[in-house]
Motif scaffolding. Structure first.
Motif, mmCIF file in Angstrom:
data_model
loop_
_atom_site.group_PDB
_atom_site.id
_atom_site.type_symbol
_atom_site.label_atom_id
_atom_site.label_comp_id
_atom_site.label_asym_id
_atom_site.label_seq_id
_atom_site.Cartn_x
_atom_site.Cartn_y
_atom_site.Cartn_z
ATOM 1 N N GLU A 234 0.905 -1.358 0.096
ATOM 2 C CA GLU A 234 -0.078 -0.182 -0.067
ATOM 3 C C GLU A 234 0.995 1.313 -0.042
ATOM 4 O O GLU A 234 1.536 1.433 0.942
ATOM 5 C CB GLU A 234 -0.877 -0.029 1.187
ATOM 6 N N VAL A 235 0.519 2.039 -0.988
ATOM 7 C CA VAL A 235 1.553 3.240 -1.183
ATOM 8 C C VAL A 235 0.657 4.361 -0.773
ATOM 9 O O VAL A 235 -0.456 4.757 -1.635
ATOM 10 C CB VAL A 235 2.109 3.358 -2.383
ATOM 11 N N ALA A 236 1.370 5.282 0.249
ATOM 12 C CA ALA A 236 0.668 6.677 0.308
ATOM 13 C C ALA A 236 1.569 7.741 -0.333
ATOM 14 O O ALA A 236 2.815 7.892 -0.117
ATOM 15 C CB ALA A 236 0.648 6.866 1.631
ATOM 16 N N CYS A 237 1.070 8.389 -1.334
ATOM 17 C CA CYS A 237 1.751 9.256 -2.251
ATOM 18 C C CYS A 237 0.995 10.504 -2.766
ATOM 19 O O CYS A 237 -0.208 10.319 -2.707
ATOM 20 C CB CYS A 237 2.387 8.434 -3.331
ATOM 21 N N ASP A 238 1.643 11.350 -3.406
ATOM 22 C CA ASP A 238 0.956 12.402 -3.827
ATOM 23 C C ASP A 238 0.412 11.940 -5.312
ATOM 24 O O ASP A 238 0.987 10.794 -5.797
ATOM 25 C CB ASP A 238 1.797 13.648 -4.197
ATOM 26 N N ARG A 239 -0.429 12.638 -5.960
ATOM 27 C CA ARG A 239 -0.932 12.371 -7.412
ATOM 28 C C ARG A 239 -1.213 10.940 -7.592
ATOM 29 O O ARG A 239 -0.353 10.216 -8.543
ATOM 30 C CB ARG A 239 0.078 13.006 -8.189
ATOM 31 N N VAL A 240 -2.197 10.343 -6.897
ATOM 32 C CA VAL A 240 -2.450 8.684 -6.838
ATOM 33 C C VAL A 240 -2.517 8.215 -8.348
ATOM 34 O O VAL A 240 -1.908 7.361 -8.659
ATOM 35 C CB VAL A 240 -3.476 8.446 -5.810
ATOM 36 N N VAL A 241 -3.574 8.895 -9.027
ATOM 37 C CA VAL A 241 -3.836 8.415 -10.399
ATOM 38 C C VAL A 241 -2.423 8.569 -11.141
ATOM 39 O O VAL A 241 -2.254 7.410 -12.254
ATOM 40 C CB VAL A 241 -5.094 9.296 -10.995
ATOM 41 N N ASP A 242 -1.931 9.795 -11.253
ATOM 42 C CA ASP A 242 -0.473 9.842 -11.905
ATOM 43 C C ASP A 242 0.203 8.587 -11.566
ATOM 44 O O ASP A 242 1.011 7.869 -12.597
ATOM 45 C CB ASP A 242 0.148 10.886 -11.682
ATOM 46 N N ALA A 243 0.488 8.252 -10.128
ATOM 47 C CA ALA A 243 1.382 7.175 -9.707
ATOM 48 C C ALA A 243 1.084 5.917 -10.373
ATOM 49 O O ALA A 243 1.933 5.010 -10.569
ATOM 50 C CB ALA A 243 1.424 7.240 -8.376
ATOM 51 N N MET A 244 -0.291 5.732 -10.491
ATOM 52 C CA MET A 244 -0.848 4.438 -10.992
ATOM 53 C C MET A 244 -0.601 4.163 -12.376
ATOM 54 O O MET A 244 -0.012 2.934 -12.996
ATOM 55 C CB MET A 244 -2.300 4.024 -10.664
ATOM 56 N N GLU A 245 -0.806 5.094 -13.342
ATOM 57 C CA GLU A 245 -0.554 5.192 -14.403
ATOM 58 C C GLU A 245 1.006 4.927 -14.832
ATOM 59 O O GLU A 245 1.437 4.020 -15.676
ATOM 60 C CB GLU A 245 -0.902 6.561 -15.126
ATOM 61 N N ILE A 246 1.967 5.508 -13.934
ATOM 62 C CA ILE A 246 3.485 5.390 -14.040
ATOM 63 C C ILE A 246 3.882 3.967 -13.965
ATOM 64 O O ILE A 246 4.532 3.103 -14.696
ATOM 65 C CB ILE A 246 3.942 6.331 -13.272
ATOM 66 N N LEU A 247 3.323 3.548 -12.757
ATOM 67 C CA LEU A 247 3.607 1.958 -12.103
ATOM 68 C C LEU A 247 3.102 0.898 -13.406
ATOM 69 O O LEU A 247 3.578 -0.206 -13.239
ATOM 70 C CB LEU A 247 3.160 1.755 -10.851
ATOM 71 N N GLN A 248 1.917 1.148 -13.730
ATOM 72 C CA GLN A 248 1.425 0.132 -14.694
ATOM 73 C C GLN A 248 2.087 -0.142 -15.805
ATOM 74 O O GLN A 248 2.167 -1.273 -16.327
ATOM 75 C CB GLN A 248 -0.116 0.731 -15.020
ATOM 76 N N ASN A 249 2.999 0.788 -16.169
ATOM 77 C CA ASN A 249 3.930 0.639 -17.427
ATOM 78 C C ASN A 249 5.080 0.054 -16.950
ATOM 79 O O ASN A 249 5.920 -0.369 -17.940
ATOM 80 C CB ASN A 249 4.150 1.952 -17.991
ATOM 81 N N GLU A 250 5.503 -0.596 -15.879
ATOM 82 C CA GLU A 250 6.708 -1.138 -15.482
ATOM 83 C C GLU A 250 6.509 -2.516 -15.420
ATOM 84 O O GLU A 250 5.455 -3.075 -15.027
ATOM 85 C CB GLU A 250 6.913 -0.588 -13.900
ATOM 86 N N GLY A 251 7.462 -3.348 -16.127
ATOM 87 C CA GLY A 251 7.330 -4.715 -16.147
ATOM 88 C C GLY A 251 7.365 -5.256 -14.900
ATOM 89 O O GLY A 251 6.665 -6.742 -14.902
ATOM 90 N N TRP A 252 7.824 -4.906 -13.752
ATOM 91 C CA TRP A 252 8.018 -5.611 -12.675
ATOM 92 C C TRP A 252 6.828 -5.573 -11.841
ATOM 93 O O TRP A 252 6.795 -6.143 -10.776
ATOM 94 C CB TRP A 252 9.361 -4.993 -11.692
ATOM 95 N N VAL A 253 6.050 -4.545 -12.200
ATOM 96 C CA VAL A 253 4.657 -4.514 -11.350
ATOM 97 C C VAL A 253 3.737 -5.291 -11.947
ATOM 98 O O VAL A 253 3.269 -5.706 -13.045
ATOM 99 C CB VAL A 253 4.227 -3.021 -11.524
ATOM 100 N N LEU A 254 3.150 -6.094 -10.970
ATOM 101 C CA LEU A 254 1.958 -7.344 -11.357
ATOM 102 C C LEU A 254 0.956 -6.805 -11.392
ATOM 103 O O LEU A 254 -0.172 -7.359 -12.071
ATOM 104 C CB LEU A 254 2.215 -8.288 -10.504
ATOM 105 N N GLY A 255 0.488 -5.809 -10.679
ATOM 106 C CA GLY A 255 -0.912 -5.139 -10.938
ATOM 107 C C GLY A 255 -1.021 -3.963 -9.836
ATOM 108 O O GLY A 255 -0.195 -3.783 -8.858
#
Length: 308
Positions: A234-255
């Motif tokens: 669980e990640v507490a961060c700024d700009r949550v929607v932007d953060a999700m879009e960035i991480l979704q493009n990382e191959g090591w992120v499963l979901g």
């Protein structure tokens, strides 16, 4: 059918023209269990429950409810169940007492039996002194409990509740589930549909349905342990929607998914994932305030199964 099984469903299917609303579902419900049928709106929950209540004929497959086949003996099924629909099934222009009397008569109770059950239903709903109030004058929470009282006025062995907590405040929802638990403790089988995944924690057994098909099943604990094997952070961060879009493009992120103001990220390795999340988001100017491993929720299970 095993004597301990109240509902036995085999390859039940319902199609409307070319659209298949329920697609070959199979499951069993044990007597006295609270069985949760979970899914988003349009997943096929209400269509399934209407077939099991004898209100809609299947296109194929069958089911046995209280020992009776829904295809060949729907009237016997109806006499042994209680059914509460999404709209609470009340007559707005009738009083509390008149609604209870009507349903008691519809279920074939004698006048004496209706009087006896009237006292119970009014007390259960918290409506003593409001017997002459019109149903439309009641709060949503009161309407909900009154509708439940009407659905079980004849003391059925199985109760079907279709989205019973929709539009109800959290306090009324909790009170309603206390009533459901009480029925289960007395041996009544409760079949409840809902799209509130947090409510599934109250259920003994669960099926997740998506696009008319069952995608997962088991107890709440089993669902989390069987279908979620990788760490969830669980990640507490700024700009949550932007953060999700960035991480979704990382191959090591499963979901990834958003839960309120937090981001849930599934990774293969906890420590490596924690470090990578921090570096990746920092490179995009997003500050990470906290990253903690959490126990998976049923919503995590549901999202992962849909993605798969």
């Amino acid at each position: 059918m095993c004597p301990a099984i109240s509902i036995d469903v085999r390859e039940l299917t319902k199609s409307f023209g070319r659209f298949t609303a329920v697609d070959g579902v199979t499951f069993g419900v044990k007597r006295g269990d609270i069985f949760g049928f979970l899914g988003a709106n349009g997943a096929g929950k209400s269509t399934t429950i209407r077939m099991l209540c004898g209100l809609l004929s299947p296109s194929s497959g069958t089911a046995s409810v209280a020992g009776f086949d829904i295809n060949t003996r729907p009237e016997e099924v109806k006499s042994r169940i209680g059914y509460m629909s999404q709209k609470f099934s009340l007559y707005e222009d009738l009083t509390v007492a008149e609604n209870i009397t009507f349903y008691g008569g519809a279920y074939g109770l004698s006048r004496a039996a209706i009087r006896s059950r009237m006292s119970w239903a009014v007390g259960m709903a918290g409506l003593r002194g409001r017997e002459r109030s019109l149903a439309r004058e009641l709060s949503v929470g009161w309407k909900q409990r009154l509708a439940l009282g009407c659905a079980v006025i004849h003391e059925p062995e199985i109760v079907f509740l279709d989205e019973p907590t929709g539009g109800v405040d959290p306090v009324s929802r909790r009170r309603f589930w206390e009533l459901i638990n009480g029925f289960s403790e007395k041996g009544v089988t409760v079949f409840v549909t809902t799209h509130y995944l947090d409510e599934a924690e109250y259920c003994n057994d669960i099926r997740l349905i998506h696009a008319g098909r069952i995608v997962a099943g088991g107890s709440p604990g089993e669902l989390k342990s069987v279908y979620i094997r990788n760490p969830i952070l669980e990640v507490a961060c700024d700009r949550v929607v932007d953060a999700m879009e960035i991480l979704q493009n990382e191959g090591w992120v499963l979901g990834t998914s958003i839960f309120g103001t937090y981001l849930h990220v599934s990774v293969a390795d906890e420590e490596e994932g924690r470090a990578r999340i921090g570096r990746t988001l920092a490179a995009s100017g997003i500050a990470v305030k906290r990253t903690d491993r959490i126990l998976p929720s049923l919503e995590d299970v549901f999202i992962q199964r849909i993605e798969e």
